[in-house]
Structure formats: C-alpha cells, structure tokens
Design a protein around this motif. Structure first.
Motif, PDB file in Angstrom:
ATOM      1  N   TYR A 334      68.186  79.589  18.397  1.00 52.52           N
ATOM      2  CA  TYR A 334      68.977  80.302  17.293  1.00 52.52           C
ATOM      3  C   TYR A 334      70.525  80.141  17.541  1.00 52.52           C
ATOM      4  CZ  TYR A 334      70.194  84.358  20.170  1.00 52.52           C
ATOM      5  OH  TYR A 334      70.415  85.312  21.323  1.00 52.52           O
ATOM      6  N   ASP A 337      72.591  77.487  15.717  1.00 51.16           N
ATOM      7  CA  ASP A 337      72.639  77.767  14.461  1.00 51.16           C
ATOM      8  C   ASP A 337      74.095  78.424  14.291  1.00 51.16           C
ATOM      9  OD1 ASP A 337      70.040  76.656  13.870  1.00 51.16           O
ATOM     10  OD2 ASP A 337      69.207  78.673  14.057  1.00 51.16           O
ATOM     11  N   LEU A 341      76.637  77.966  10.947  1.00 51.82           N
ATOM     12  CA  LEU A 341      76.545  79.124   9.626  1.00 51.82           C
ATOM     13  C   LEU A 341      77.681  79.386   9.551  1.00 51.82           C
ATOM     14  CD1 LEU A 341      73.141  80.771  10.443  1.00 51.82           C
ATOM     15  CD2 LEU A 341      73.754  79.118   8.650  1.00 51.82           C
ATOM     16  N   VAL A 366      71.971  86.195   6.733  1.00 48.32           N
ATOM     17  CA  VAL A 366      71.351  84.830   7.155  1.00 48.32           C
ATOM     18  C   VAL A 366      71.578  84.584   8.586  1.00 48.32           C
ATOM     19  CG1 VAL A 366      72.064  82.324   6.885  1.00 48.32           C
ATOM     20  CG2 VAL A 366      72.332  83.942   5.016  1.00 48.32           C
ATOM     21  N   GLU A 367      72.379  85.353   9.374  1.00 51.59           N
ATOM     22  CA  GLU A 367      72.404  85.064  10.686  1.00 51.59           C
ATOM     23  C   GLU A 367      71.534  85.975  11.619  1.00 51.59           C
ATOM     24  OE1 GLU A 367      76.993  83.520  11.068  1.00 51.59           O
ATOM     25  OE2 GLU A 367      76.615  85.825  11.496  1.00 51.59           O
ATOM     26  N   ASN A 451      66.784  71.531  13.988  1.00 47.67           N
ATOM     27  CA  ASN A 451      66.578  72.543  12.906  1.00 47.67           C
ATOM     28  C   ASN A 451      65.980  71.763  11.712  1.00 47.67           C
ATOM     29  OD1 ASN A 451      68.951  70.753  12.455  1.00 47.67           O
ATOM     30  ND2 ASN A 451      70.071  72.403  11.660  1.00 47.67           N
ATOM     31  N   TYR A 456      67.325  78.529   6.027  1.00 45.67           N
ATOM     32  CA  TYR A 456      68.337  79.455   6.599  1.00 45.67           C
ATOM     33  C   TYR A 456      68.323  80.354   5.625  1.00 45.67           C
ATOM     34  CZ  TYR A 456      69.809  76.495  10.424  1.00 45.67           C
ATOM     35  OH  TYR A 456      70.012  75.637  11.399  1.00 45.67           O
ATOM     36  N   ASN A 475      71.542  75.868   2.775  1.00 43.14           N
ATOM     37  CA  ASN A 475      70.713  74.723   3.362  1.00 43.14           C
ATOM     38  C   ASN A 475      70.985  73.456   3.117  1.00 43.14           C
ATOM     39  OD1 ASN A 475      68.299  76.353   4.790  1.00 43.14           O
ATOM     40  ND2 ASN A 475      68.599  77.536   2.873  1.00 43.14           N
ATOM     41  N   PRO A 660      68.958  84.225  13.334  1.00 38.21           N
ATOM     42  CA  PRO A 660      69.099  83.215  12.292  1.00 38.21           C
ATOM     43  C   PRO A 660      67.536  82.687  11.935  1.00 38.21           C
ATOM     44  CG  PRO A 660      70.850  82.623  13.603  1.00 38.21           C
ATOM     45  CD  PRO A 660      70.187  83.729  14.349  1.00 38.21           C
ATOM     46  N   ARG A 661      66.936  82.245  13.199  1.00 40.71           N
ATOM     47  CA  ARG A 661      65.731  81.840  12.958  1.00 40.71           C
ATOM     48  C   ARG A 661      64.505  82.717  12.112  1.00 40.71           C
ATOM     49  NH1 ARG A 661      65.200  76.184  14.999  1.00 40.71           N
ATOM     50  NH2 ARG A 661      67.351  75.691  14.797  1.00 40.71           N
ATOM     51  N   ALA A 664      64.734  83.256   8.912  1.00 42.29           N
ATOM     52  CA  ALA A 664      64.156  81.944   8.343  1.00 42.29           C
ATOM     53  C   ALA A 664      62.832  81.929   8.384  1.00 42.29           C
ATOM     54  CB  ALA A 664      64.923  80.889   9.005  1.00 42.29           C
TER      55      ALA A 664
END
Length: 725
Positions: A334, A337, A341, A366-367, A451, A456, A475, A660-661, A664
């Motif tokens: 993560y 990411d 981002l 989002v994060e 990824n 996201y 995305n 972030p994951r 998601a």
C-alpha cells in the motif's frame, strides 16, 4: 524519532534519512550481494532456501570467546553470501578500526591513519571484526556516562545514581561487553555495582543478575551495505534512555546487535541468524537465562512476529512489540500507492483550485490513512498534509528507486577511505536481499510491487462520497511505477516531491476519450520468495505470548498507523495461528517516558506469565488514557474493528484507519500482493459497485478502458502466494 541511518524506530524508508544517520553512525545494513573484489558489480545469484526442513540450521560454532578475542563473522550456509560493499562502522561505535582480514581487495580498505588514503594501506576488512572488549557506564539520572571502575567506585561521580538491590543501596553501574558477531556489533549490558575482574567470564560478579534476559531490537528501514552501531558504546536512542535504567535496575541482562536493527537492514533471515548467534554467545558466556523476552519498536517489533513464526519456541519466550507491523514487505503493497495518489491530487488541485482534493481530509477517502487540515506539509509547505506524505513520502525513492543515493552515504564512504564503494549498488530493499530474491543478468532483484486491477477509492464511490467521474479519473490517472532499469534519480523536494519522473503516467487520462496511465504487474517470483523465505507474517504460527503495545499517533500522521495490530490479528485468524497469544494495548501516552512506563508494565505481566506458567488476568486487550489510566480491558474492547459487533470501549476511544488497498476492497490483513482479476462485466453484475449501478453508458465504456484486464476480485486468494504457505 530522529533522522538517522534507517531512522530509528520507524520504518523510515527514505534513503535520505538512512544516509543522514550513517554520518551520525546509526544505521544501514546487510543483505547479500555477491560482489567482485573491491566492490564491483554483483554477479547473478540464486535465492537461498527459505524456512523448512531443507533449510540449513544456524551454526553455533565459535561463539565461546571473551575479551581480546573475535566473534565469528564469516559467511554461513544459513544466510548465504555476504553483501559487498559493506561499510564497517566499528569506529563510529567507538570499538576501534576493523581488523584487516584479507589482502585481496575484498571489503573496506583499512589505512594506517583511519580514512586517510595517503597513509599506508594495511589491507581490507570484509568481516568488520573487532576484538571483544568490556567497558563500564554509570547512570546519571537521564543518561549513561563512562565509568572507570578502578577509581570511581572509590571516588564516585557526583551525579552517579543509586539503585536498591535486595535491600542494599548500590551504585548504578553497568558493565557492557561489546564486539562483533556475524559482521554486526553486539552488546551485553548487566548491572555491575561491585568492583570485579574481567579476566575471564567466571571472574565477573553477576550476583545481581536476575537470571533473565531482554533482547532489545531497534527499528528503522535500511537498504543495506553497512554494519550499524553497537548500543552503549555507540550511544542510546532517545526512546531507549527511559527504558534501559528500568530494565537494568530490575536485574535484567539487556542484549542487542546492530544486526537486529532494521534501520541497518531488513533481511529477516540474516537478522534471525544473528539473534540466534548472539543469544548463544550469551548462554555460553553467562549461563542460560530462565527466559528471554524480546522488546523493540517498529522494525524491532516486526522481528518479534517474524521470529516467532519462523523459529517457534527456543529463541524468545515472549515479547513486547511496540508500534508493530506484521512485516516489512507487505507494507510496500500500500505504501507504493501513496506517492501515485498524492501526485494525482497535486495535479488535480493545480488544475482546479476548487477540487475536492484541496480539502486535505477528503484524501482519507481514497488513501484510507489519516490526514490533517492543519499540519504543515513537509514536502509542499502550507497547512494540510497526510500520512502518505508525512509518514511515507520518501518510501518510493528510498526503497524502490535503485539509482537514488543520498550524498551522505557517499560522504561516509569517502570518510572511511572507500570512495568507489557504492558505484554499482542498486538501492532497493529487494536488491539488499539479493541473496534471497536473486537477480537478473543486469543485477536487478525482482520486485513485487503490483497494482493491476486495483480500484482506488472504490469504497468512497460505493458510499457516495465521490462521483463515478471522479472515481474513473483517479483510476485512469494514478498510473504505476516504472521498471527498475528505467529509473532516474529522485529530484528531492520541492523539485519532484513524489518522484513522478519514475511513474508511468498519461497526459490525457482525465476523460474517457484519453489514454489511461498503465498499471504495473509485479514479479510473481518475488512474491513467492517473500513467503517461502519467511519475510511475510502469515499468521500460521504464534507460539509465544506477545503484548502488542501501540501509542496512538494518528493525529500526528505518524507512519505507525493503528490498524497494523489488527492486521496481525486478522492474519492469525485467517492463518490458524494462536490468536490467544496476542493481546493489543493502545495508549494515549506518546512521550518516550510514557511508552517506557507502559512497556515495563507489559514486561511485568509477561514475567508473571513465564514464571508461573499461568496466564495473568491482565494478559488481555486493553487501552489507556494519556495519563496511563485504564479505559477498558477484556476480550470485547476492540469489537467492531474486525467484526460487525457494536464498537467496544477501546474502539470508541481510538480511531483505527485503513489503507489505500483496504478502501479499494482488500481485507484488513493487508497481505494481498497481487489480486485475482474478474471482468468488469462481472463486477457490474455482482454488486462490486453497490446495490445501484453508478455508471452511465459512456462511463462504463471508460471503466472497461481503464480496467481492460479486469478488476480485483478480493474474494479469491493472493495470486502471489504459493500454495500451502
């Protein structure tokens, strides 16, 4: 926390932080490149076998030695080829210059005048060995200072503190043995309030030792190529100064090694071997302790989880992991990411000052990580920042970028008389462990960063906090990291704060008519090896009791985010490990003194557990106020984090963020290197986007364009995890 080589108790991930401390003599590490004599290009290597029946056992040969003798530091079958170049920092540990062990140009050059290349070259040191020595220190009330037992027992320093032992008021004097084992600097500290002879171990007066050991491990994130510093001779860190007096006054022996400092290296296999060897040296020198409790912060906590998994029973009997992570490599999933981002948000705000991302707290959507509207941004200036920046902003260039070298590393090599040391080094975590991951013909180790299919901000879309158009822009534009041979050096902030020159991006990604930025597919080989080589905490085994202690720092945007303790618990639940052996404590005490008080409280409970063999009532989940008062204790206090039950008292007191994951669609375990994919059509039909389809016809076309290969199906196992692991 300080900026030091592999910055201490926090996984600093930044080469600039790592190197800064090199000059202070505080970090760096070992791994396993096979290098040409003098530090040439590494040759391709095959990975070592991971844990299991076929793996070689740690050699215990040569571990009985004393003052004036050297500990073993040669290459071993267990950890494999020794990394070169490898800076010997014994001089920065106040242990003296490394001993010359070859005339073949292998390792660090040793000059008659240290670091002076104009003076005669005496030879080279590939093992960084020194002769074992003993020194004494006394406690001043705030730190430890050098003590001369020949004179100062008779005429003690004015600020020498006293310690109460068995009813006697004794001088607070500590004996420290230090030397090298497995190329790293180790130390053994014990209370020594009486004059004694150090001629042989049998001559020592260990009458106040309680026959118990604490193995102290340091944190940070290092990318190798240096030895690190010994505790005591090389100084104590700020968070150690309030802990060490309390351990020693209770009679504990405190053992450590720079090989168990993750700011030196993050080769868990090598660290495990080092801990086994150092403990065995202690046993052969001082006798077998009644038990050994591990303690350590951040990376020092990671080692406790992984050693308990990879070497169940025998090395440690219990542990106090402070500010833990399950392991290092799954954090990269993560953390990789974050800069992608943040670069997207930076671009969006530049294009539109009214963007929702100009409000910093929106970025949590989002994060997943914490954000602040008021904290001064260390990269961009002004008010507002995120954990992605404050905690992890240097992660990508510090751990993934193979060509970024902080000048401080080179300055250290120059000072040691080895200006060409780093010419061919590839500065990534995976190259630091090249003897585990292997390398290609060009010397690059495979990396697992992936990824493909990650959506996201999916949860924010489903919850109605972002529009379908915004979801698609994120995305389409987030992109990915380049391949290793494409990298350019990082232009440090403010020039290129998120290392965007090394991202795969697209200039026209913001509409369905444009070209989405490509995603990156990680190396399945690297993922597989991370598991089989014991670099990942899977949750299948936890045979010792651990009190996972966490000062809550989310409001500080600290990298030691609160969900890590629960990721470990979720992995134990999924892996079938003994969940009852992990209890989670949160405290509002964030000062070093407050954390030290809570850590000693945890140690006292583990002491009772190990001494009586009975689980104490206080060995249970708990949370505490800023003043150290118990808010709640018991098995229900963390309800609502890993289940759907009403929030427990501790859950209500301390907010736990995600990643972030996770926002998601990934689970709280945080261990999915590479997701299985499903077609967009399947995702549209199975409720992935919520009960109501949020996309227009045109947006569905754009969605299929962005995710032409499909989207993550988190109901299926990690594609990168070998069967049966």
């Amino acid at each position: 926390m300080r900026q030091a080589v592999g910055r201490r108790h926090g996984a600093v991930w930044a080469a600039m932080s790592l190197a800064a401390a090199l000059l202070a003599g505080c970090g760096g590490g070992s791994g396993g490149l096979t290098a040409a004599p003098g530090g040439g290009s590494p040759a391709p290597v095959v990975p070592n076998p991971g844990p299991g029946p076929s793996a070689p056992e740690v050699s215990l040969a040569g571990l009985k030695f004393w003052v004036g003798e050297q500990g073993p530091s040669g290459e071993t079958a267990f950890s494999g080829p020794q990394q070169q170049p490898f800076l010997c920092l014994t001089s920065l540990s106040n242990l003296g210059e490394p001993i010359v062990d070859n005339q073949d140009g292998i390792g660090q050059p040793v000059y008659q005048v240290p670091g002076n290349t104009a003076s005669p070259l005496l030879g080279y040191s590939k093992r960084c060995g020194v002769k074992t020595q003993v020194r004494y220190f006394y406690y001043t009330g705030s730190d430890f200072a050098a003590f001369d037992p020949a004179t100062q027992f008779v005429t003690p320093p004015a600020n020498l503190q006293r310690v109460r032992i068995n009813g006697a008021d004794l001088p607070f004097v500590v004996r420290v043995e230090a030397g090298t084992i497995n190329r790293f600097s180790y130390s053994v500290a014990m209370l020594a309030p009486f004059a004694e002879s150090t001629a042989t171990p049998k001559d020592l007066d260990n009458s106040v030792w309680n026959q118990k050991m604490v193995y102290w491990m340091r944190g940070g994130v290092g990318v190798g190529h240096q030895q690190g510093k010994a505790m005591w001779f090389g100084g104590l860190w700020g968070e150690e100064k309030p802990v060490m007096p309390r351990l020693l006054e209770q009679g504990y022996a405190v053992v450590s090694s720079s090989g168990n400092e993750t700011g030196v290296h993050y080769n868990v296999r090598l660290a495990e071997e080092t801990a086994v060897m150092v403990k065995e040296h202690f046993v052969q020198t001082y006798g077998k302790p009644k038990y050994t409790v591990a303690m350590g912060i951040s990376g020092g906590a990671v080692q406790q989880y992984l050693f308990a998994q990879n070497r169940p029973k025998g090395l440690f009997d219990a542990g106090v992991p402070i500010q833990s992570y399950p392991d290092m490599v799954t954090q990269a999933i993560y953390v990789s990411d974050c800069s992608l981002l943040e670069q997207y948000f930076k671009d969006e705000v530049a294009l539109n000052a009214g963007s929702m991302w100009a409000t910093w707290t929106n970025r949590t959507l989002v994060e997943g990580l914490s954000t602040s509207a008021t904290k001064t941004n260390k990269f961009l200036g002004g008010a507002g920042s995120s954990e992605c920046i404050e905690g992890w902003g240097t992660a990508a260039p510090g751990v993934i970028n193979p060509v970024f070298t902080d000048p401080a590393y080179q300055a250290t090599a120059n000072a040691l008389g080895w200006p060409t040391a780093f010419t061919n080094v590839k500065w990534t975590h995976w190259n630091d462990l090249a003897n585990i991951y292997g390398t290609d013909a060009r010397g690059y180790a495979p990396i697992p960063v992936d990824n493909v299919g990650v959506q996201y901000g999916l949860k924010a879309l489903k919850d109605g906090f972002i529009t379908a158009d915004e979801f698609l822009r994120i995305n389409a534009c987030a992109g990915s990291w380049k391949e290793q041979d494409e990298y350019l050096t990082w232009l440090m902030p403010p020039a290129d704060p998120f290392d965007s020159r090394n991202m795969r991006r697209s200039a026209d990604c913001r509409t369905g008519a444009g070209t989405p930025a490509p995603r990156r597919s990680g190396s399945l080989k690297a993922m597989n090896i991370a598991y089989t080589a014991g670099q990942v905490f899977t949750g299948k085994s936890l045979d010792i009791p651990l009190i996972d202690l966490r000062p809550w720092k989310e409001d500080q945007l600290d990298m030691h985010n609160s969900r890590q303790s629960f990721s470990e618990r979720a992995r134990l639940a999924a892996g079938g490990g003994n969940q009852a052996n992990q209890v989670i404590w949160f405290t509002g005490e964030t000062s070093t003194t407050g954390v030290a008080t809570r850590a000693m409280d945890a140690l006292s409970i583990l002491d009772a557990y190990l001494t009586t063999g009975t689980r104490p009532a206080r060995f249970t989940d708990q949370c505490f106020t800023n003043a150290g008062q118990t808010i709640a204790a018991g098995s229900q206090v963390w309800n609502g984090i890993l289940d759907n039950r009403p929030a427990g008292a501790c859950t209500q007191s301390y907010k736990v963020y995600s990643s972030p994951r996770m926002v998601a669609g990934d689970s709280f375990r945080g261990d999915m290197f590479k997701c299985a994919l499903k077609p967009v059509a399947t995702a549209l039909a199975d409720g992935t986007y919520g009960a109501t389809d949020p996309f227009s016809t045109a947006e569905k076309t754009w969605l299929n364009k962005v995710f032409a290969a499909g989207v993550c199906d988190y109901s299926k196992p990690d594609v990168g995890r070998p069967a049966g692991v």
